[in-house]
Design a protein around this motif. Structure first.
Motif, PDB file in Angstrom:
ATOM      1  N   LEU A   1      -3.471   7.058   7.697  1.00 22.88           N
ATOM      2  CA  LEU A   1      -3.645   7.607   9.045  1.00 22.88           C
ATOM      3  C   LEU A   1      -3.036   6.676  10.088  1.00 22.88           C
ATOM      4  O   LEU A   1      -2.361   7.130  11.026  1.00 22.88           O
ATOM      5  N   MET A   2      -3.263   5.368   9.960  1.00 20.72           N
ATOM      6  CA  MET A   2      -2.711   4.413  10.916  1.00 20.72           C
ATOM      7  C   MET A   2      -1.182   4.388  10.840  1.00 20.72           C
ATOM      8  O   MET A   2      -0.486   4.288  11.854  1.00 20.72           O
ATOM      9  N   LYS A   3      -0.672   4.479   9.619  1.00 19.94           N
ATOM     10  CA  LYS A   3       0.775   4.504   9.427  1.00 19.94           C
ATOM     11  C   LYS A   3       1.385   5.721  10.114  1.00 19.94           C
ATOM     12  O   LYS A   3       2.382   5.613  10.847  1.00 19.94           O
ATOM     13  N   LYS A   4       0.797   6.890   9.900  1.00 11.77           N
ATOM     14  CA  LYS A   4       1.312   8.118  10.519  1.00 11.77           C
ATOM     15  C   LYS A   4       1.136   8.094  12.030  1.00 11.77           C
ATOM     16  O   LYS A   4       1.987   8.606  12.769  1.00 11.77           O
ATOM     17  N   THR A   5       0.038   7.482  12.496  1.00  8.71           N
ATOM     18  CA  THR A   5      -0.180   7.362  13.940  1.00  8.71           C
ATOM     19  C   THR A   5       0.908   6.511  14.579  1.00  8.71           C
ATOM     20  O   THR A   5       1.456   6.868  15.631  1.00  8.71           O
ATOM     21  N   ALA A   6       1.226   5.384  13.959  1.00  7.27           N
ATOM     22  CA  ALA A   6       2.282   4.520  14.498  1.00  7.27           C
ATOM     23  C   ALA A   6       3.625   5.231  14.489  1.00  7.27           C
ATOM     24  O   ALA A   6       4.382   5.165  15.475  1.00  7.27           O
ATOM     25  N   ALA A   7       3.937   5.923  13.414  1.00 10.35           N
ATOM     26  CA  ALA A   7       5.216   6.627  13.319  1.00 10.35           C
ATOM     27  C   ALA A   7       5.337   7.692  14.398  1.00 10.35           C
ATOM     28  O   ALA A   7       6.368   7.800  15.073  1.00 10.35           O
ATOM     29  N   ALA A   8       4.283   8.487  14.577  1.00  6.26           N
ATOM     30  CA  ALA A   8       4.328   9.564  15.570  1.00  6.26           C
ATOM     31  C   ALA A   8       4.371   9.015  16.988  1.00  6.26           C
ATOM     32  O   ALA A   8       5.136   9.500  17.836  1.00  6.26           O
ATOM     33  N   THR A   9       3.578   7.992  17.259  1.00  4.09           N
ATOM     34  CA  THR A   9       3.517   7.426  18.614  1.00  4.09           C
ATOM     35  C   THR A   9       4.845   6.818  19.027  1.00  4.09           C
ATOM     36  O   THR A   9       5.293   6.981  20.174  1.00  4.09           O
ATOM     37  N   LEU A  10       5.490   6.129  18.109  1.00  4.83           N
ATOM     38  CA  LEU A  10       6.731   5.415  18.425  1.00  4.83           C
ATOM     39  C   LEU A  10       7.978   6.213  18.060  1.00  4.83           C
ATOM     40  O   LEU A  10       9.095   5.716  18.182  1.00  4.83           O
ATOM     41  N   GLU A  11       7.765   7.450  17.597  1.00  2.00           N
ATOM     42  CA  GLU A  11       8.853   8.373  17.256  1.00  2.00           C
ATOM     43  C   GLU A  11       9.802   7.758  16.219  1.00  2.00           C
ATOM     44  O   GLU A  11      11.019   7.755  16.371  1.00  2.00           O
ATOM     45  N   ILE A  12       9.191   7.233  15.158  1.00  2.00           N
ATOM     46  CA  ILE A  12       9.923   6.650  14.037  1.00  2.00           C
ATOM     47  C   ILE A  12       9.722   7.557  12.827  1.00  2.00           C
ATOM     48  O   ILE A  12       8.587   7.942  12.517  1.00  2.00           O
ATOM     49  N   PRO A  13      10.764   7.925  12.099  1.00  2.00           N
ATOM     50  CA  PRO A  13      10.576   8.727  10.882  1.00  2.00           C
ATOM     51  C   PRO A  13       9.627   8.027   9.918  1.00  2.00           C
ATOM     52  O   PRO A  13       9.723   6.817   9.722  1.00  2.00           O
ATOM     53  N   ILE A  14       8.730   8.794   9.314  1.00  2.00           N
ATOM     54  CA  ILE A  14       7.715   8.201   8.452  1.00  2.00           C
ATOM     55  C   ILE A  14       8.341   7.431   7.293  1.00  2.00           C
ATOM     56  O   ILE A  14       7.799   6.416   6.841  1.00  2.00           O
TER      57      ILE A  14
ATOM     58  N   ILE B   1       0.858  -1.170   0.000  1.00  2.00           N
ATOM     59  CA  ILE B   1       0.000   0.000   0.000  1.00  2.00           C
ATOM     60  C   ILE B   1       0.892   1.216   0.000  1.00  2.00           C
ATOM     61  O   ILE B   1       1.631   1.461   0.956  1.00  2.00           O
ATOM     62  N   GLU B   2       0.869   1.956  -1.052  1.00  2.00           N
ATOM     63  CA  GLU B   2       1.721   3.122  -1.155  1.00  2.00           C
ATOM     64  C   GLU B   2       1.146   4.268  -0.349  1.00  2.00           C
ATOM     65  O   GLU B   2      -0.055   4.447  -0.242  1.00  2.00           O
ATOM     66  N   SER B   3       2.012   5.086   0.219  1.00  2.00           N
ATOM     67  CA  SER B   3       1.595   6.245   0.981  1.00  2.00           C
ATOM     68  C   SER B   3       0.935   7.260   0.056  1.00  2.00           C
ATOM     69  O   SER B   3       1.319   7.429  -1.083  1.00  2.00           O
TER      70      SER B   3
ATOM     71  N   GLU C   1     -16.552  -0.832   6.335  1.00  2.00           N
ATOM     72  CA  GLU C   1     -17.529  -0.015   5.605  1.00  2.00           C
ATOM     73  C   GLU C   1     -16.875   1.042   4.728  1.00  2.00           C
ATOM     74  O   GLU C   1     -17.562   1.791   4.043  1.00  2.00           O
ATOM     75  N   ARG C   2     -15.564   1.108   4.688  1.00  2.00           N
ATOM     76  CA  ARG C   2     -14.878   2.183   3.957  1.00  2.00           C
ATOM     77  C   ARG C   2     -14.811   1.875   2.461  1.00  2.00           C
ATOM     78  O   ARG C   2     -14.614   0.726   2.076  1.00  2.00           O
ATOM     79  N   ASP C   3     -14.957   2.919   1.622  1.00  2.00           N
ATOM     80  CA  ASP C   3     -14.710   2.728   0.204  1.00  2.00           C
ATOM     81  C   ASP C   3     -13.195   2.712  -0.019  1.00  2.00           C
ATOM     82  O   ASP C   3     -12.409   2.899   0.906  1.00  2.00           O
ATOM     83  N   LEU C   4     -12.790   2.493  -1.263  1.00  2.00           N
ATOM     84  CA  LEU C   4     -11.369   2.313  -1.548  1.00  2.00           C
ATOM     85  C   LEU C   4     -10.523   3.499  -1.122  1.00  2.00           C
ATOM     86  O   LEU C   4      -9.480   3.346  -0.484  1.00  2.00           O
ATOM     87  N   ALA C   5     -10.968   4.692  -1.496  1.00  2.51           N
ATOM     88  CA  ALA C   5     -10.151   5.865  -1.198  1.00  2.51           C
ATOM     89  C   ALA C   5     -10.139   6.181   0.289  1.00  2.51           C
ATOM     90  O   ALA C   5      -9.103   6.539   0.843  1.00  2.51           O
ATOM     91  N   ARG C   6     -11.295   6.034   0.924  1.00  5.38           N
ATOM     92  CA  ARG C   6     -11.308   6.276   2.369  1.00  5.38           C
ATOM     93  C   ARG C   6     -10.443   5.246   3.088  1.00  5.38           C
ATOM     94  O   ARG C   6      -9.747   5.570   4.052  1.00  5.38           O
ATOM     95  N   HIS C   7     -10.448   4.000   2.601  1.00  5.24           N
ATOM     96  CA  HIS C   7      -9.618   2.984   3.242  1.00  5.24           C
ATOM     97  C   HIS C   7      -8.139   3.290   3.045  1.00  5.24           C
ATOM     98  O   HIS C   7      -7.325   3.086   3.957  1.00  5.24           O
ATOM     99  N   ALA C   8      -7.771   3.762   1.853  1.00 10.27           N
ATOM    100  CA  ALA C   8      -6.377   4.156   1.635  1.00 10.27           C
ATOM    101  C   ALA C   8      -5.983   5.273   2.586  1.00 10.27           C
ATOM    102  O   ALA C   8      -4.881   5.280   3.150  1.00 10.27           O
ATOM    103  N   ALA C   9      -6.896   6.241   2.782  1.00 13.57           N
ATOM    104  CA  ALA C   9      -6.623   7.327   3.723  1.00 13.57           C
ATOM    105  C   ALA C   9      -6.552   6.805   5.151  1.00 13.57           C
ATOM    106  O   ALA C   9      -5.734   7.273   5.962  1.00 13.57           O
ATOM    107  N   TRP C  10      -7.396   5.816   5.468  1.00 15.45           N
ATOM    108  CA  TRP C  10      -7.376   5.204   6.813  1.00 15.45           C
ATOM    109  C   TRP C  10      -6.035   4.517   7.065  1.00 15.45           C
ATOM    110  O   TRP C  10      -5.448   4.657   8.143  1.00 15.45           O
ATOM    111  N   LEU C  11      -5.557   3.770   6.079  1.00 10.30           N
ATOM    112  CA  LEU C  11      -4.260   3.108   6.238  1.00 10.30           C
ATOM    113  C   LEU C  11      -3.139   4.123   6.434  1.00 10.30           C
ATOM    114  O   LEU C  11      -2.245   3.931   7.262  1.00 10.30           O
TER     115      LEU C  11
END
Length: 421
Positions: A179-192, A52-54, A167-177
């Motif tokens: 969001l989760m990626k950025k959340t993990a990076a920020a929480t664990l202080e890992i460069p995106i 899944i590309e950013s 329940e997410r459509d394709l684009a919303r799901h891509a945005a959700w993924l």
């Protein structure tokens, strides 16, 4: 084994099949591990991986649509167009919005994800200094609505999404993924840029796993005072299976002055442990030259070399048959960690661990010395060991001792210690 990735064909790297995946059906729930396939089991007939590309949150809908249509992430086709046209533009039959950003519920899930990661990171924060463990599992589908697995490899995160109804459509799901990626990076202080997100998708047509990148970037991580090269981009599996950390240590403690055999060896991490412990010899067997090359790089990274360390590209049963006829070659310690299922153009029959383990272990017995020890492991959750059909071994299941404590799924593998009678 280290959860095997046994290639469907050993030639070009891009054709190597992924190992250690398992089917996750749409109606299965995560709460009951008895009804859910283990996260590392391989069933090559049902699932395919893709990356899944950013995507930038402000990316235009046209760019998102282009990205989605060029990726295996989407199996949908472009909207059907009606015949009336205005000023040369096709008018869709249904004027429904196709692309969306995240919604409030998605942000609520991101907050739950952040809280869970924070708690887990706090619990494991002393591992690198107290135990020397810098690669470990942080999150394993703890929240059913967030079906992700998050592994930390030092200053990198490897995130895998498992298919689950939503329940997410394709684009919303891509945005959700994203969001989760950025959340993990920020929480664990890992460069995106150090966060790699991958997805396991089902492919009922090809019945094979596919490589989804060809960068071949390997970088070193540490485990048990040893160095291993991992690849976080090209495959779902990285080259170092974290669920066998304890088993590798057990091998290390028994390997000194032994002749060691590693079957279905993948990238050879068990062989590295045995060689570092002072094994008299190591023999690393895998059908794939790609993974044997990787195994040799792991040896070189630990300054281990010499003719006593052999790397054999062979079908395992063929190797055992040939070795059994040579009485000069026998082993004191062995690791056997086969895939659940695999096929290859280089072999006449497909491999199935339930069907094939009796023949495999009986053949292995013929090349083991008296009082020899075998560690046998499988990720097949419905596996039944046919002890009565296997000659010459005493069996003891040690799965509770081999699954590391950072794994929420305690059934990620099963493992036996077998002693030659």
């Amino acid at each position: 084994f280290d959860e095997e990735i046994l290639g469907a064909e050993e030639v070009p790297l891009e054709d190597d099949a992924l190992k250690s995946l398992e089917t996750i059906s749409a109606d299965e729930t995560f709460d009951n591990f008895d009804d859910v396939a283990e996260s590392n089991e391989i069933v090559q007939s049902n699932e395919t991986t893709t990356t899944i590309e950013s995507s930038d949150a402000n990316q235009s809908s046209e760019a998102i649509e282009s990205s989605l249509q060029s990726s295996q992430f989407s199996n949908s086709s472009a909207p059907e167009l009606s015949t009336p046209r205005t000023r040369g533009l096709a008018i869709p039959k249904e004027q429904k919005p196709i692309f969306k950003g995240v919604e409030p519920k998605d942000n609520e899930q991101a907050e739950l994800f952040r809280n869970r990661l924070t708690k887990r990171a706090r619990h494991l924060r002393r591992w690198p200094t107290k135990r020397g463990i810098t690669c470990y599992r942080l999150y394993e589908r703890d929240i059913p609505e967030i079906p992700l697995v998050v592994d930390r490899y030092e200053d990198y995160l490897h995130i895998t999404e498992y298919e689950r109804p939503h329940e997410r459509d394709l684009a919303r799901h891509a945005a959700w993924l994203e969001l989760m990626k950025k959340t993990a990076a920020a929480t664990l202080e890992i460069p995106i840029q150090n966060v790699f997100l991958k997805k396991r998708l089902k492919n009922r047509d090809t019945g094979q796993y596919h490589k989804f990148d060809s960068r071949g970037n390997l970088f070193p991580v540490q485990e048990g005072g040893l160095t291993f090269l991992v690849n976080l981009q090209d495959y779902v599996d990285t080259g170092l299976f974290l669920d066998h950390r304890q088993t590798r240590q057990m091998v290390y403690e028994e390997a000194a002055k032994t002749d060691f055999l590693n079957l279905f060896a993948y990238t050879g991490s068990f062989s590295v442990y045995a060689a570092a412990a002072g094994a008299r010899s190591t023999t690393t067997v895998d059908l794939s030259n790609t993974y044997l090359d990787w195994a040799q790089k792991n040896f070189a990274a630990n300054k281990l070399s010499g003719p006593q360390h052999r790397f054999v590209a062979s079908d395992v049963l063929e190797f055992l048959g040939t070795t059994a006829r040579d009485p000069r070659t026998r082993f004191d310690l062995a690791v056997v960690d086969p895939p659940t299922y695999s096929n290859s153009k280089r072999t006449e029959t497909d491999w199935d661990v339930q069907r094939g383990h009796v023949e495999l272990l009986n053949a292995l017995r013929l090349v083991m010395r008296p009082a020899g020890v075998v560690y046998f492991s499988t990720n097949f959750r419905r596996f039944k060991l046919a002890e009565s059909e296997i000659d010459g071994f005493d069996f003891r299941e040690i799965s509770r001792q081999t699954v590391p404590e950072d794994f929420r799924n305690t059934r990620i593998h099963r493992c036996w210690r077998m002693e030659v009678k």
